[in-house]
Design an enzyme around this catalytic site. Structure first.
Site, PDB file in Angstrom:
ATOM      1  N   HIS A   1      -3.969   8.129   5.366  1.00 16.93           N
ATOM      2  CA  HIS A   1      -4.114   6.643   4.903  1.00 16.93           C
ATOM      3  C   HIS A   1      -5.588   6.197   5.036  1.00 16.93           C
ATOM      4  CE1 HIS A   1      -2.594   3.112   3.037  1.00 16.93           C
ATOM      5  NE2 HIS A   1      -2.706   2.376   4.109  1.00 16.93           N
TER       6      HIS A   1
ATOM      7  N   GLU B   1      -2.818   5.563  13.441  1.00 21.24           N
ATOM      8  CA  GLU B   1      -2.372   6.718  12.519  1.00 21.24           C
ATOM      9  C   GLU B   1      -2.717   8.114  13.023  1.00 21.24           C
ATOM     10  OE1 GLU B   1      -3.249   8.406   7.880  1.00 21.24           O
ATOM     11  OE2 GLU B   1      -4.344   6.716   8.804  1.00 21.24           O
TER      12      GLU B   1
ATOM     13  N   PHE C   1       1.622  -3.256   4.656  1.00 19.65           N
ATOM     14  CA  PHE C   1       2.042  -4.481   5.314  1.00 19.65           C
ATOM     15  C   PHE C   1       3.593  -4.584   5.056  1.00 19.65           C
ATOM     16  CE2 PHE C   1      -1.791  -7.210   4.647  1.00 19.65           C
ATOM     17  CZ  PHE C   1      -2.583  -6.387   5.675  1.00 19.65           C
TER      18      PHE C   1
ATOM     19  N   HIS D   1      -9.701   1.254  -1.214  1.00 16.60           N
ATOM     20  CA  HIS D   1      -8.371   1.002  -1.003  1.00 16.60           C
ATOM     21  C   HIS D   1      -7.917   0.437  -2.099  1.00 16.60           C
ATOM     22  CE1 HIS D   1      -4.499   0.571   0.814  1.00 16.60           C
ATOM     23  NE2 HIS D   1      -4.838   0.028   1.793  1.00 16.60           N
TER      24      HIS D   1
ATOM     25  N   LYS E   1      -9.788   7.502   0.365  1.00 15.72           N
ATOM     26  CA  LYS E   1     -10.293   6.145   0.293  1.00 15.72           C
ATOM     27  C   LYS E   1     -12.040   5.966   0.577  1.00 15.72           C
ATOM     28  CE  LYS E   1      -6.027   3.812   1.535  1.00 15.72           C
ATOM     29  NZ  LYS E   1      -5.071   5.084   1.737  1.00 15.72           N
TER      30      LYS E   1
ATOM     31  N   CYS F   1       0.701  -1.147  -0.017  1.00 14.69           N
ATOM     32  CA  CYS F   1      -0.026  -0.014   0.215  1.00 14.69           C
ATOM     33  C   CYS F   1       0.747   1.341   0.114  1.00 14.69           C
ATOM     34  CB  CYS F   1      -0.823   0.219   1.137  1.00 14.69           C
ATOM     35  SG  CYS F   1      -1.876  -1.498   1.349  1.00 14.69           S
TER      36      CYS F   1
END
Length: 339
Positions: free
Chosen positions: A233, A244, A327, A267, A262, A96
């Site tokens: 994000h 976050e 990730f 996403h 998003k 991502c």
């Protein structure tokens, strides 16, 4: 090209047109123009053909381009060949943060004089595998009967992310080089920070996210108080949103205006960093910033930021930030300046 690279090409064509760059221009084959591009995995369906070969002992579905379509660097490599580029190639297959890493690395490549122009971006296609990946982690929204109500980042009743697809491309150029050819300049990249967590492959780390944001601010040589908006994000997962927002507050110590794209796109994985940077630059230039959709009751575990709601917000600011996390514990932060 499989779909993931095809979307990258369409996006790249549009970006080059906006930048008034033609593949026939000498810069493309001069060695001074390169590409930094990524995706999460490359194309999925060619991998299924390889799987079929293993299961059936039949190679009839495998062709000369099967690997080219599914290799992680398929977007960067296909674009490089298509545009006959002779400069540097950087492939950012960091899930991502693929799109945001590509922009950051392209920025550094130009900053240190290694290239004059860089194509930067990310792409990812929608596949059942992408959804299954997050399903197995209980991270996807299950509001299938009311899709218009999800994702709902930062809301107390959020239940996860929604997978999307797309591609985003930015053309980065050394400032004097851009001025000399009369290019339209939409913004200046002034700060980039990236860190790794070193703690867990999927669970975010508040301290290292904050460190990436701090590095971007330091790279820009400004105060956090000068940043008027952050595109977060904002995936809509419980641990992600909480981590976050609190990392962001650790650096800003104020209710800085924030919202997540998003809410609108879902996403888009490897594409999100590039798409969101592009959206944020456009909002800065227009002076209007989109709200968080489906945010009705802010989760009290999220930090006390200024979560934009309603019909959006008119903000005049010289600096904006776009943040992404992935990730593998990969964190990125980009800062853009209005020109």
């Amino acid at each position: 090209m499989e779909r993931v690279a095809q979307m990258a090409l369409v996006s790249c064509d549009a970006a080059l047109e906006s930048a008034h760059l033609n593949p026939a221009d000498p810069i493309f084959q001069s060695g001074r123009m390169g590409i930094s591009y990524g995706s999460s995995m490359g194309a999925i369906m060619p991998l299924m053909d390889f799987y079929s070969m293993i299961v059936t002992n039949d190679t009839s579905k495998i062709g000369a381009t099967s690997y080219i379509k599914c290799m992680p660097q398929t977007c960067a490599a296909n674009l490089e060949v298509y545009y006959k580029l002779k400069g540097r190639l950087i492939t950012t297959n960091t899930a991502c943060t693929s799109g945001s890493q590509s922009i950051g690395y392209a920025y550094e490549t130009i900053k240190f004089g290694l290239q004059d122009v860089m194509i930067a971006g990310g792409s990812d296609e929608f596949t059942p595998i992408n959804t299954a990946t997050f399903d197995t982690l209980f991270s996807t929204s299950t509001k299938n009967k009311t899709p218009q109500l999800t994702p709902s980042a930062y809301d107390r009743n959020r239940d996860g992310l929604v997978i999307g697809e797309g591609a985003g491309t930015l053309i980065l150029e050394e400032y004097e080089h851009a001025l000399a050819r009369g290019a339209t300049i939409y913004a200046e990249i002034v700060g980039f920070g990236t860190t790794t967590d070193g703690t867990h492959i999927t669970s975010p780390n508040q301290d290292t996210i904050a460190a990436a944001i701090r590095l971007a601010v330091e790279d820009a040589g400004i105060s956090p108080d000068q940043i008027g908006y952050i595109n977060t994000h904002g995936t809509g997962t419980t641990i992600g949103d909480i981590c976050e927002t609190n990392a962001t507050f650790d650096i800003f110590r104020r209710a800085v205006p924030v919202s997540t794209t998003k809410s609108y796109t879902g996403h888009t994985l490897g594409a999100c960093g590039a798409i969101e940077a592009w959206v944020t630059i456009n909002m800065m230039n227009e002076g209007w910033f989109h709200p968080n959709l489906n945010l009705n009751e802010i989760d009290t575990n999220c930090a006390p930021l200024d979560y934009i709601t309603g019909s959006g917000r008119t903000i005049t600011t010289e600096y904006i930030m776009s943040n992404n996390f992935a990730f593998g514990g990969i964190n990125t932060s980009l800062i853009f300046k209005k020109l």
